[in-house]
Design an enzyme around this catalytic site. Sequence first.
Site: not given
Ligand code: NAP
Length: 334
Positions: A164, A235, A330
């Site tokens: 990020r 996020s 972020e």
């Molecule tokens: P989640 O599946 O509940 O997991 C929580 C966090 O764990 C995620 O943020 C993700 O990091 C990390 N994670 C999960 N599985 C992983 C793997 N196999 N290897 C490495 N890291 C892992 O997450 P969630 O909140 O539903 O989000 C799912 C994805 O959508 C994530 O990649 C998240 O970044 C993205 N997202 C982005 C935003 C935004 O506004 N930027 C908002 C919501 C979700 P990472 O974030 O580093 O991938």
Amino acid sequence: MPFSIDADLRPYNTFSVAHRAAELFVLDTEDELPILLNRIVEKPLPTTILGGGSNVLFAKDYPGRVIVNRLKGFAVVYEDDTSILLQVGAGENWHQWVLHCLESGYYGLENLSLIPGCVGAAPVQNIGAYGVEFESVLHELEAVHLQSGERRVFSKQECKPGYRYSLFKEPDYEGWLIIAVTMRLQKKPIFVLNYRGLEALREQMNLTATDVSQAVIALRQSKLPDPTIIPNGGSFFKNPIVSAEKAGAICEQFLDCPCFPQSAGKKLSAAWLLDQASWKGYRRGDAGVYQNHALVLVNHGQATGAELWQLACDMRDSVDEKFGICLEPEIRVI
Ligand code: NAP
């Protein structure tokens, strides 16, 4: 005139906070660029650049110039049997661009479906979701320096993409306005299906990139609020990267703590940490935390930027108190 004075910022930020800017300049075409550059010389002001306004929180009125980048269009730069280089206007809507690529048979963006915002924000933030980071498709970008008018191409390496992060987050580089971004997309999809919710697709026969995109869209819609219905900025905090010792100590105490190895240290889930501090669904006036995701602050109606920022600070402090981890936003807080 492409600019207005004492402008309401509400339509330009997805938190929908009603703060004002001393000046607002909406850049619709490259023909308006000389007008913008002249205006900057004529009336110097602190400047901030917005795309879709989906990653910013105005905590108060902004005594400067907000530039909204709406530069559109795309062109093929190079193509061979396996890949294509496409140059895209920084003001194109990100998700519409992802859908356009899928329809055209260009792959690599499917895991990044439904991320709010514009193309120009993707390299600044190095957006990422479901195991794919924007840097995997970034080739180069073109930018103009708002003070000097210099136009320059930044290669992917020069953009210094990180988690990020990119060079454009450094104060010395905030004065560069990204005009267009060039991406290398593949003509055969390479699926990344290691995240929870996508793993089941590995068993699917004849899987397509559109299937992956639709699965990502369904996952996001099930967990994240639509900013056009419940204003939010996605996020709010980054996932913290901590030492292996620190992560080990937390995981020993909390057996369900998600923990992911990194090149240095371990990544913890900011959403999980905030959940432990019971923030999910919390509400204080019109400032709140989304009921399905502790990482997403929402504006239930008339919350001010200051109220949302105070709530974010209280959330950050509670995680610090409980786990000794200081979450970093972020979101850009102005
Ligand atoms: P989640 O599946 O509940 O997991 C929580 C966090 O764990 C995620 O943020 C993700 O990091 C990390 N994670 C999960 N599985 C992983 C793997 N196999 N290897 C490495 N890291 C892992 O997450 P969630 O909140 O539903 O989000 C799912 C994805 O959508 C994530 O990649 C998240 O970044 C993205 N997202 C982005 C935003 C935004 O506004 N930027 C908002 C919501 C979700 P990472 O974030 O580093 O991938």
